[in-house]
Design a protein around this motif. Structure first.
Motif, PDB file in Angstrom:
ATOM      1  N   VAL A  91      87.030 -40.342 -77.075  1.00 25.05           N
ATOM      2  CA  VAL A  91      87.556 -41.694 -75.748  1.00 25.05           C
ATOM      3  C   VAL A  91      88.012 -42.531 -75.919  1.00 25.05           C
ATOM      4  O   VAL A  91      88.554 -42.842 -74.721  1.00 25.05           O
ATOM      5  CB  VAL A  91      86.887 -40.488 -74.692  1.00 25.05           C
ATOM      6  CG1 VAL A  91      86.343 -39.169 -75.097  1.00 25.05           C
ATOM      7  CG2 VAL A  91      85.302 -41.471 -74.660  1.00 25.05           C
ATOM      8  N   THR A  92      87.364 -43.681 -77.140  1.00 21.52           N
ATOM      9  CA  THR A  92      87.507 -45.019 -76.554  1.00 21.52           C
ATOM     10  C   THR A  92      88.873 -44.984 -77.672  1.00 21.52           C
ATOM     11  O   THR A  92      89.226 -46.246 -77.375  1.00 21.52           O
ATOM     12  CB  THR A  92      86.475 -45.412 -77.597  1.00 21.52           C
ATOM     13  OG1 THR A  92      85.875 -44.651 -78.828  1.00 21.52           O
ATOM     14  CG2 THR A  92      85.151 -44.796 -76.341  1.00 21.52           C
ATOM     15  N   ILE A 172      86.152 -45.084 -68.612  1.00 24.18           N
ATOM     16  CA  ILE A 172      86.145 -43.591 -70.316  1.00 24.18           C
ATOM     17  C   ILE A 172      84.961 -43.582 -70.296  1.00 24.18           C
ATOM     18  O   ILE A 172      84.742 -42.221 -70.836  1.00 24.18           O
ATOM     19  CB  ILE A 172      86.637 -44.705 -70.994  1.00 24.18           C
ATOM     20  CG1 ILE A 172      87.800 -45.430 -71.011  1.00 24.18           C
ATOM     21  CG2 ILE A 172      86.134 -43.972 -72.760  1.00 24.18           C
ATOM     22  CD1 ILE A 172      88.493 -46.346 -71.906  1.00 24.18           C
ATOM     23  N   ALA A 173      83.775 -44.708 -69.755  1.00 24.11           N
ATOM     24  CA  ALA A 173      82.233 -43.568 -70.090  1.00 24.11           C
ATOM     25  C   ALA A 173      81.870 -42.737 -68.767  1.00 24.11           C
ATOM     26  O   ALA A 173      80.975 -41.788 -68.777  1.00 24.11           O
ATOM     27  CB  ALA A 173      81.337 -44.993 -68.835  1.00 24.11           C
ATOM     28  N   ARG A 174      82.815 -42.161 -67.808  1.00 23.63           N
ATOM     29  CA  ARG A 174      82.821 -41.007 -67.314  1.00 23.63           C
ATOM     30  C   ARG A 174      83.272 -39.784 -67.907  1.00 23.63           C
ATOM     31  O   ARG A 174      82.553 -38.363 -67.838  1.00 23.63           O
ATOM     32  CB  ARG A 174      83.440 -41.156 -65.705  1.00 23.63           C
ATOM     33  CG  ARG A 174      82.841 -41.939 -64.943  1.00 23.63           C
ATOM     34  CD  ARG A 174      84.200 -41.889 -63.565  1.00 23.63           C
ATOM     35  NE  ARG A 174      84.195 -43.105 -63.081  1.00 23.63           N
ATOM     36  CZ  ARG A 174      84.855 -44.275 -62.286  1.00 23.63           C
ATOM     37  NH1 ARG A 174      85.961 -43.721 -62.852  1.00 23.63           N
ATOM     38  NH2 ARG A 174      84.515 -44.886 -62.017  1.00 23.63           N
ATOM     39  N   SER A 175      83.249 -39.665 -69.226  1.00 23.02           N
ATOM     40  CA  SER A 175      83.511 -38.830 -70.135  1.00 23.02           C
ATOM     41  C   SER A 175      82.383 -38.118 -70.922  1.00 23.02           C
ATOM     42  O   SER A 175      83.161 -37.913 -71.476  1.00 23.02           O
ATOM     43  CB  SER A 175      85.257 -39.482 -70.698  1.00 23.02           C
ATOM     44  OG  SER A 175      86.089 -38.639 -70.034  1.00 23.02           O
ATOM     45  N   THR A 176      81.762 -39.664 -71.029  1.00 18.77           N
ATOM     46  CA  THR A 176      80.477 -39.308 -71.625  1.00 18.77           C
ATOM     47  C   THR A 176      78.912 -38.925 -71.289  1.00 18.77           C
ATOM     48  O   THR A 176      79.907 -38.997 -70.263  1.00 18.77           O
ATOM     49  CB  THR A 176      80.129 -41.584 -72.944  1.00 18.77           C
ATOM     50  OG1 THR A 176      80.049 -41.571 -71.548  1.00 18.77           O
ATOM     51  CG2 THR A 176      81.811 -41.347 -73.124  1.00 18.77           C
ATOM     52  N   TRP A 177      78.363 -39.278 -72.077  1.00 13.44           N
ATOM     53  CA  TRP A 177      77.377 -38.885 -71.601  1.00 13.44           C
ATOM     54  C   TRP A 177      76.052 -40.384 -71.360  1.00 13.44           C
ATOM     55  O   TRP A 177      74.980 -40.041 -70.598  1.00 13.44           O
ATOM     56  CB  TRP A 177      75.871 -38.457 -72.739  1.00 13.44           C
ATOM     57  CG  TRP A 177      76.534 -36.977 -73.094  1.00 13.44           C
ATOM     58  CD1 TRP A 177      77.170 -36.346 -74.217  1.00 13.44           C
ATOM     59  CD2 TRP A 177      76.532 -35.328 -71.981  1.00 13.44           C
ATOM     60  NE1 TRP A 177      77.757 -34.759 -73.433  1.00 13.44           N
ATOM     61  CE2 TRP A 177      77.332 -34.933 -72.921  1.00 13.44           C
ATOM     62  CE3 TRP A 177      75.579 -35.651 -70.544  1.00 13.44           C
ATOM     63  CZ2 TRP A 177      76.449 -32.845 -72.300  1.00 13.44           C
ATOM     64  CZ3 TRP A 177      75.485 -34.122 -70.592  1.00 13.44           C
ATOM     65  CH2 TRP A 177      76.073 -33.199 -70.992  1.00 13.44           C
ATOM     66  N   LEU A 181      72.318 -40.714 -69.212  1.00 16.36           N
ATOM     67  CA  LEU A 181      71.229 -41.535 -70.014  1.00 16.36           C
ATOM     68  C   LEU A 181      70.962 -42.588 -69.379  1.00 16.36           C
ATOM     69  O   LEU A 181      70.122 -43.619 -69.856  1.00 16.36           O
ATOM     70  CB  LEU A 181      72.003 -41.737 -71.319  1.00 16.36           C
ATOM     71  CG  LEU A 181      71.735 -40.609 -72.141  1.00 16.36           C
ATOM     72  CD1 LEU A 181      72.526 -41.560 -73.918  1.00 16.36           C
ATOM     73  CD2 LEU A 181      71.350 -39.471 -72.694  1.00 16.36           C
ATOM     74  N   GLY A 182      70.820 -42.779 -68.329  1.00 20.95           N
ATOM     75  CA  GLY A 182      70.770 -44.483 -67.570  1.00 20.95           C
ATOM     76  C   GLY A 182      71.888 -45.344 -68.159  1.00 20.95           C
ATOM     77  O   GLY A 182      71.058 -46.618 -67.801  1.00 20.95           O
ATOM     78  N   ILE A 183      73.091 -45.645 -68.601  1.00 18.40           N
ATOM     79  CA  ILE A 183      73.789 -46.521 -68.994  1.00 18.40           C
ATOM     80  C   ILE A 183      74.551 -46.935 -68.014  1.00 18.40           C
ATOM     81  O   ILE A 183      75.613 -46.255 -68.315  1.00 18.40           O
ATOM     82  CB  ILE A 183      74.500 -45.985 -70.733  1.00 18.40           C
ATOM     83  CG1 ILE A 183      72.771 -46.091 -71.533  1.00 18.40           C
ATOM     84  CG2 ILE A 183      75.267 -47.344 -71.191  1.00 18.40           C
ATOM     85  CD1 ILE A 183      73.540 -45.694 -73.055  1.00 18.40           C
ATOM     86  N   LEU A 184      74.627 -47.561 -67.421  1.00 19.73           N
ATOM     87  CA  LEU A 184      75.875 -47.817 -66.377  1.00 19.73           C
ATOM     88  C   LEU A 184      76.276 -48.477 -65.566  1.00 19.73           C
ATOM     89  O   LEU A 184      75.844 -49.860 -66.600  1.00 19.73           O
ATOM     90  CB  LEU A 184      74.950 -47.657 -65.200  1.00 19.73           C
ATOM     91  CG  LEU A 184      73.723 -46.304 -64.790  1.00 19.73           C
ATOM     92  CD1 LEU A 184      73.182 -46.728 -62.957  1.00 19.73           C
ATOM     93  CD2 LEU A 184      73.966 -45.165 -64.801  1.00 19.73           C
ATOM     94  N   GLY A 185      77.792 -48.704 -65.589  1.00 19.16           N
ATOM     95  CA  GLY A 185      78.577 -49.793 -65.584  1.00 19.16           C
ATOM     96  C   GLY A 185      79.560 -49.855 -66.379  1.00 19.16           C
ATOM     97  O   GLY A 185      80.610 -50.718 -66.368  1.00 19.16           O
ATOM     98  N   GLY A 186      79.297 -48.522 -67.795  1.00 22.11           N
ATOM     99  CA  GLY A 186      80.533 -48.621 -69.403  1.00 22.11           C
ATOM    100  C   GLY A 186      80.037 -48.406 -70.182  1.00 22.11           C
ATOM    101  O   GLY A 186      79.306 -47.238 -69.930  1.00 22.11           O
ATOM    102  N   LEU A 187      80.754 -48.538 -71.208  1.00 19.89           N
ATOM    103  CA  LEU A 187      80.511 -48.062 -72.222  1.00 19.89           C
ATOM    104  C   LEU A 187      79.150 -48.406 -73.692  1.00 19.89           C
ATOM    105  O   LEU A 187      79.381 -48.957 -72.698  1.00 19.89           O
ATOM    106  CB  LEU A 187      82.248 -47.441 -72.667  1.00 19.89           C
ATOM    107  CG  LEU A 187      82.535 -46.938 -72.774  1.00 19.89           C
ATOM    108  CD1 LEU A 187      84.049 -47.390 -73.357  1.00 19.89           C
ATOM    109  CD2 LEU A 187      82.424 -45.914 -72.849  1.00 19.89           C
TER     110      LEU A 187
END
Length: 379
Positions: A91-92, A172-177, A181-187
């Protein structure tokens, strides 16, 4: 590691599998961030951006990256590289990875920041502390190493702030996990080798079969199915296996087991990350995150069987990640890693259906440390 040859000169191992697929590899976000950082810091010290900029990857490859953006002014410089994921459906792919390097006072060292499109860690259980930018340990080390080289050439100390950003990264990060996992704001900025290995399911499974064939033709009696380069290093260190005995299993545990069932070897070692192998222990044969998830309730039941209290089992069931569950159990003296390895081994033997193949399993963490293992068991 040099490429080994089997019978008839047929090459085996990870590199031969990739060549056999005919797929073009690409570069990780970590490699792109390292290239952008190297270019930006060079410009900050010399006034000129190297374009293309060449970096050295952990296994010694020296790719060159063209710059897609550059900006120099005052005490900071920015360079950007467009990620090329090769033939992998990443996706990136096509994302613009930027690095802004700013001078810091003497003794500050290298400091990492998350810019727009790069996430921040908000929950425990990841290889980074809460509050840290989601730039994983290996990319951080790559950037530190390259900054140190640039600084050494210029005769200065490498005291800089590195801010990594990715254009449209939050979208893009919305298409990832990451959000789960609590990784907020991006990739996340990822990569352990700097290279994206493309996974066409049919092509990669075919390459696994060829890897088994080459190992058998070379007379190998012990082969290892590895989920990636870190687990591959682990089994080489543990058993001294030659390259043509190494199968780049990736996420396709079922493909290895089903083919070895029909084309047996005396012994199969399965080595991979704890979380991935917990999926095999739970009965999943495809370990890809899009097709199977870590079942924390299953881990809680394993922990309970290993002596965990009800309170600890509840914590495991609600842990943020498999790694967090492992850490909780380790602190309480519950051998969850060994329990996952043992259960994964028995699942593997069930898939082998009595084929004359002895199996053992090794679980590792992201750094390659062994966190669980089973004994070898024959059918």
């Amino acid at each position: 590691m040099s490429e080994a040859s089997g019978a008839g000169g047929a090459a085996g191992g990870r590199s031969a599998q990739l060549k056999h697929t005919g797929l073009r590899p690409g570069w990780t976000t970590g490699a792109c961030a390292t290239a952008a950082t190297t270019a930006a810091y060079t410009a900050l010290l010399t006034g000129d951006f190297p374009d293309p900029v060449t970096i050295t990857l952990p296994k010694g490859q020296t790719p060159a990256f063209a710059l897609a953006a550059e900006e120099l002014g005052g005490e900071r410089a920015m360079a950007g590289v467009v990620k090329d994921a090769g033939d992998d459906p990443d996706v990136t792919h096509g994302a613009l990875v930027r690095s802004t390097v700013r001078r810091l006072s003497a003794g500050a060292g290298v400091v990492f920041r998350a810019g727009p499109g790069v996430g921040t860690v908000t929950r425990p259980g990841l290889p980074l502390d809460v509050g840290e930018p989601a730039v994983n340990p290996v990319p951080r080390q790559m950037m530190r190493d390259h900054v140190a080289l640039v600084a050494e050439r210029a005769g200065v100390a490498p005291d800089v702030e590195i801010t990594i950003s990715v254009d449209h990264g939050e979208e893009i990060a919305r298409s990832t996990w990451n959000p789960r996992l609590g990784i907020l704001g991006g990739l996340s900025i990822l990569g352990t080798t700097g290279i994206v290995v493309p996974y066409s399911c049919s092509a990669w499974i075919d390459s696994i079969r060829r890897g088994v064939d080459v190992a058998r033709a070379a007379g190998r009696t012990h082969v290892a199915g590895c989920t990636g380069s870190t687990s591959e290093k682990t089994v080489v260190a543990e058993y001294g296996l030659p390259e043509d005995a190494l199968l780049d299993m990736g996420d396709f545990a079922g493909a290895v087991l089903k083919y070895v069932r029909r084309h047996p070897v005396d012994r199969l070692t399965i080595c991979g990350g704890f979380a991935k192998l917990s999926k095999l222990a739970a009965g999943h044969l495809d370990l890809h995150s899009a097709r199977s998830q870590v079942d924390k309730s299953f881990l809680a039941e394993l922990a309970r069987a290993g002596g965990a209290s009800d309170a600890l089992a509840t914590e495991v069931a609600t842990a943020n990640t498999g790694l967090a569950a492992l850490q909780l159990c380790a602190a309480a003296g519950v051998p969850l890693g060994d329990l996952v390895a043992l259960t994964a081994r028995d699942e593997a033997l069930a898939v082998l259906r009595g084929a004359p193949v002895a199996v053992d399993v090794i679980c590792i963490d992201r750094a390659g440390t062994v966190v669980g293992r089973s004994e070898v068991r024959a059918p």
